[in-house]
Every structure is written in structure tokens, then in C-alpha cells.
Design a protein around this motif. Sequence first.
Motif, mmCIF file in Angstrom:
data_model
loop_
_atom_site.group_PDB
_atom_site.id
_atom_site.type_symbol
_atom_site.label_atom_id
_atom_site.label_comp_id
_atom_site.label_asym_id
_atom_site.label_seq_id
_atom_site.Cartn_x
_atom_site.Cartn_y
_atom_site.Cartn_z
ATOM 1 N N ARG A 3 1.006 -1.106 -0.174
ATOM 2 C CA ARG A 3 0.050 -0.087 0.040
ATOM 3 C C ARG A 3 0.821 1.129 0.204
ATOM 4 N N GLY A 5 1.212 5.596 -0.631
ATOM 5 C CA GLY A 5 0.405 6.850 -0.579
ATOM 6 C C GLY A 5 1.268 7.866 -1.263
ATOM 7 N N ASN A 33 -0.759 -0.861 -4.479
ATOM 8 C CA ASN A 33 -2.204 -0.328 -4.395
ATOM 9 C C ASN A 33 -1.833 1.172 -4.165
ATOM 10 N N GLN A 35 -2.699 5.197 -3.731
ATOM 11 C CA GLN A 35 -3.663 6.196 -3.287
ATOM 12 C C GLN A 35 -3.193 7.372 -3.395
ATOM 13 N N GLU A 36 -3.600 8.709 -3.886
ATOM 14 C CA GLU A 36 -3.089 9.865 -3.993
ATOM 15 C C GLU A 36 -3.825 10.618 -2.990
#
Length: 160
Positions: A3, A5, A33, A35-36
Motif C-alpha cells: 500500500r 500513498g 495499491n 492512493q493519492e
Amino acid sequence: MIRIGIVDDEKQERDQLKQALARFGAENGTELNVQEFDCAAVYLAAKDRDFDILYLDIDMPQMSGMELAEKIRETDQDVILIFCTNLQQFALNGYSVGALGFIVKPIQWYSFYMYLTRALKVLQKRAGQKTAPPHIGCSGNRLCGGAPARPAVQPVRRGR
């Protein structure tokens, strides 16, 4: 699954980083995975902030990436922080919050690859896994399994 970011106020920079992550994942068979977040406040307001790796821009309005990193470290000592910015003068400050590294914008593939590979090694060591991450300098579009980038030097045979 790893994950990741990205916290950067510039969409173009986030997109460039997402493309590099997609390339890395495709070339190395690593599921990422991503996410921004377009600012520190949006990141802090997110309910799910359980990331393995965070890429932080330093120069952002309202709260800088360095201030965000300090806030993150108040509650999370494990997330791997990598600063991605054009403010080289703050590189040394990144180590005060335990950052793994500092990538200068615009992102160059080798530097990006080196830090992401190092981050994955840290995560694997924490998890106690024995599988090595991709070897830096591998050729081709697949995981080399840690083999050297160049073949071993063969001795030269001299005729009699």
C-alpha cells in the motif's frame, strides 16, 4: 500487496509518480495499491491511512511535507517515508523524521527504482520474508531473482 500513498499538491507530479509505480509493478510482478492525496489536510482527514510507503512532497501550501512527516511520526513509526521534491536544501531534515530517502524532481527512473527497492527490502525484512526484491540493474522485464546484472567474467584462455 504493498500500500503506497502519494501526498503532493501538484497533479502532474502525482501522475508521474503513479506512472513510475505502475512501471515498477509491471516489470517486477509486484502488486502495488496506490492512493493519492493533493494536500496534507486531505491525507490527515482520510479514515484509512494504513500505508506501507508514503511519498511526500515537501513544498505544499498550509502544511509542508516535513510538518506532515512529523505529525505522522507521532502515531506511526513504521510507515516508510520517501520525500519527492525539488527543494534539495531540505534533504538532511528528512532524516530527522526517519525518512528512507529523498528523490529530486523531476523523478529519474534509477533514483526512484533504487529507493522503492530499498523500501521493499525493509518491508520484507520486517515481515520476515526470505524472497529477495528485484535486483537493481536487472535487464529485461521480469524479476531476475537477485542475479548479477552482468555475467561473471570468464578467464581468457591463451593458446600455446
